[in-house]
Design an enzyme around this catalytic site. Structure first.
Site, short mmCIF file in Angstrom:
data_model
loop_
_atom_site.label_atom_id
_atom_site.label_comp_id
_atom_site.label_asym_id
_atom_site.label_seq_id
_atom_site.Cartn_x
_atom_site.Cartn_y
_atom_site.Cartn_z
N GLU A 21 79.91 -12.53 6.70
CA GLU A 21 80.36 -12.46 8.09
C GLU A 21 79.16 -12.63 9.03
O GLU A 21 78.03 -12.32 8.65
CB GLU A 21 81.05 -11.10 8.30
CG GLU A 21 81.42 -10.72 9.71
CD GLU A 21 82.47 -11.61 10.37
OE1 GLU A 21 82.36 -12.84 10.27
OE2 GLU A 21 83.37 -11.06 11.03
N ASP A 22 79.43 -13.09 10.25
CA ASP A 22 78.32 -13.26 11.20
C ASP A 22 77.92 -11.93 11.83
O ASP A 22 76.75 -11.57 11.85
CB ASP A 22 78.66 -14.31 12.28
CG ASP A 22 79.95 -14.04 13.05
OD1 ASP A 22 80.65 -13.05 12.74
OD2 ASP A 22 80.25 -14.82 13.97
N ASP A 68 81.31 -5.76 14.90
CA ASP A 68 81.24 -5.12 16.21
C ASP A 68 82.15 -3.88 16.19
O ASP A 68 81.73 -2.80 15.79
CB ASP A 68 81.64 -6.16 17.27
CG ASP A 68 81.54 -5.65 18.68
OD1 ASP A 68 80.93 -4.59 18.91
OD2 ASP A 68 82.07 -6.31 19.60
N PHE A 88 75.25 -8.99 23.50
CA PHE A 88 76.11 -10.09 23.05
C PHE A 88 75.21 -11.18 22.49
O PHE A 88 74.47 -11.83 23.21
CB PHE A 88 77.02 -10.64 24.16
CG PHE A 88 78.11 -11.46 23.55
CD1 PHE A 88 79.26 -10.87 23.07
CD2 PHE A 88 77.95 -12.83 23.38
CE1 PHE A 88 80.25 -11.62 22.43
CE2 PHE A 88 78.93 -13.59 22.75
CZ PHE A 88 80.08 -12.98 22.28
N ARG A 99 76.05 -22.03 19.04
CA ARG A 99 76.05 -21.85 17.58
C ARG A 99 74.89 -22.58 16.91
O ARG A 99 74.41 -22.17 15.87
CB ARG A 99 77.34 -22.41 16.97
CG ARG A 99 78.60 -21.63 17.31
CD ARG A 99 79.72 -22.07 16.36
NE ARG A 99 81.04 -21.71 16.84
CZ ARG A 99 81.62 -20.53 16.65
NH1 ARG A 99 80.98 -19.57 16.01
NH2 ARG A 99 82.84 -20.29 17.10
P1 IMP Z 1 85.00 -6.99 15.49
O1 IMP Z 1 86.39 -7.20 14.96
O2 IMP Z 1 85.02 -6.34 16.85
O3 IMP Z 1 84.08 -6.29 14.54
O4 IMP Z 1 84.43 -8.39 15.87
C1 IMP Z 1 84.02 -9.24 14.97
C2 IMP Z 1 83.99 -10.66 15.49
O5 IMP Z 1 83.78 -10.75 16.92
C3 IMP Z 1 82.82 -11.34 14.88
O6 IMP Z 1 83.19 -11.94 13.68
C4 IMP Z 1 82.41 -12.34 15.92
O7 IMP Z 1 83.10 -13.54 15.72
C5 IMP Z 1 82.82 -11.72 17.24
N1 IMP Z 1 81.66 -11.06 17.89
C6 IMP Z 1 81.43 -9.73 18.06
N2 IMP Z 1 80.28 -9.48 18.67
C7 IMP Z 1 79.73 -10.69 18.92
C8 IMP Z 1 78.47 -11.10 19.51
O8 IMP Z 1 77.62 -10.30 19.96
N3 IMP Z 1 78.26 -12.44 19.56
C9 IMP Z 1 79.14 -13.37 19.07
N4 IMP Z 1 80.30 -13.03 18.49
C10 IMP Z 1 80.60 -11.70 18.43
MG MG Z 2 83.10 -13.80 13.09
#
Ligand code: IMP
Ligand code: MG
Length: 184
Positions: free
Chosen positions: A108-109, A112, A161, A174
Site C-alpha cells: 500500500e502507498d 491514514d 498530505f 505521482r
Molecule cells: P485511509 O483509508 O484513510 O487509511 O486512506 C488510505 C488511502 O487514502 C491511501 O491508500 C491513499 O490513497 C489515500 N491517502 C491518505 N493520505 C494520503 C496522503 O497524505 N497523500 C496521498 N494519498 C493519501
Molecule cells: Mg492508496
C-alpha cells in the site's frame, strides 16, 4: 472574501516540503525488501499492490527481493478528488489470482484513517489465504479511526498530505521521484 480573491488563493501553487529524498526512499526500500525476503525465504509469497498509489513502491520493492514472488493488483479508492477521505472504500477492480492457502503481503502507498486496509484485509481473509500481512510505504498515524498496524513500514509520519513516488493529490504529483508534504 471576494470571489476573485478566493479564486486566486485556490489557484496558488501549494508549497512542497521535502519529506524523503529519492536516496532515502531507496535505502528504506532496500532494508524492507531484506526483511521480507528473510521472512518468506521458505514460503511462497504473493504481493498484492493497491492501485494506483503503490505502483512505484511495488516496482522498486520487487526488484530488491531475493525470493520468488507472484504479483497481483487491486484498485481501490476512498478519496476522489480531495485531500480528506469520504470514509467509504470503493473497489474498482479485484485481484485475478486464486489466493486460497497463499501467503499474501498487501503493498500500500499510505495508511491514514486505517479504513481502506481494514476493509481490504477483511475482503482478502474471506478468500481463505494462508496469511495476510500489510506493507506500507507511509504510515500516517494522527488521523487513525480504526486501530490498524502494518507489518512492514517504510516511513512513519504524524500528519500532512504527502505526494510523490506514486502518491497523488487529485491525480497529480505521482511521478515525482521524492516525497513531499503539500501545504495549501
Ligand atoms: P485511509 O483509508 O484513510 O487509511 O486512506 C488510505 C488511502 O487514502 C491511501 O491508500 C491513499 O490513497 C489515500 N491517502 C491518505 N493520505 C494520503 C496522503 O497524505 N497523500 C496521498 N494519498 C493519501
Ligand atoms: Mg492508496
Amino acid at each position: 472574501m471576494t470571489e476573485s480573491l478566493q479564486q486566486s488563493i485556490s489557484a496558488r501553487t501549494p508549497e512542497m516540503i521535502p519529506v524523503l529524498t529519492k536516496e532515502e526512499i531507496h535505502q528504506k526500500v532496500v532494508s524492507l525488501a531484506r526483511q521480507i525476503s528473510a521472512d518468506y525465504q521458505n514460503d511462497p509469497l504473493l504481493l498484492i499492490a493497491v492501485l494506483k498509489g503503490a505502483f512505484i513502491f511495488l516496482s522498486d520493492l520487487v526488484r530488491q527481493l531475493t525470493i520468488p514472488v507472484e504479483i497481483d493488483f487491486i484498485q481501490l479508492s476512498s478519496y476522489g478528488q480531495s485531500d480528506s477521505s469520504c470514509g467509504e472504500v470503493l473497489f474498482h477492480s479485484d485481484i485475478s489470482s486464486d489466493i486460497k492457502d497463499k501467503n499474501i503481503v498487501i503493498v500500500e502507498d499510505i495508511i491514514d484513517t486505517g479504513l481502506t486496509m481494514t476493509k481490504l484485509v477483511e475482503h482478502l481473509q474471506a478468500l481463505g489465504p494462508k496469511s495476510v500481512k500489510v506493507c506500507t510505504l507511509i504510515d500516517k498515524y494522527e488521523r487513525r479511526e480504526i486501530a490498524f498496524k502494518a507489518d512492514y513500514i517504510c516511513h512513519t509520519v504524524k500528519d500532512g498530505f504527502l505526494v510523490g513516488y506514486g502518491l497523488d493529490y487529485a491525480e497529480r504529483y505521482r511521478n515525482l521521484p521524492a516525497i513531499y508534504d503539500l501545504k495549501f
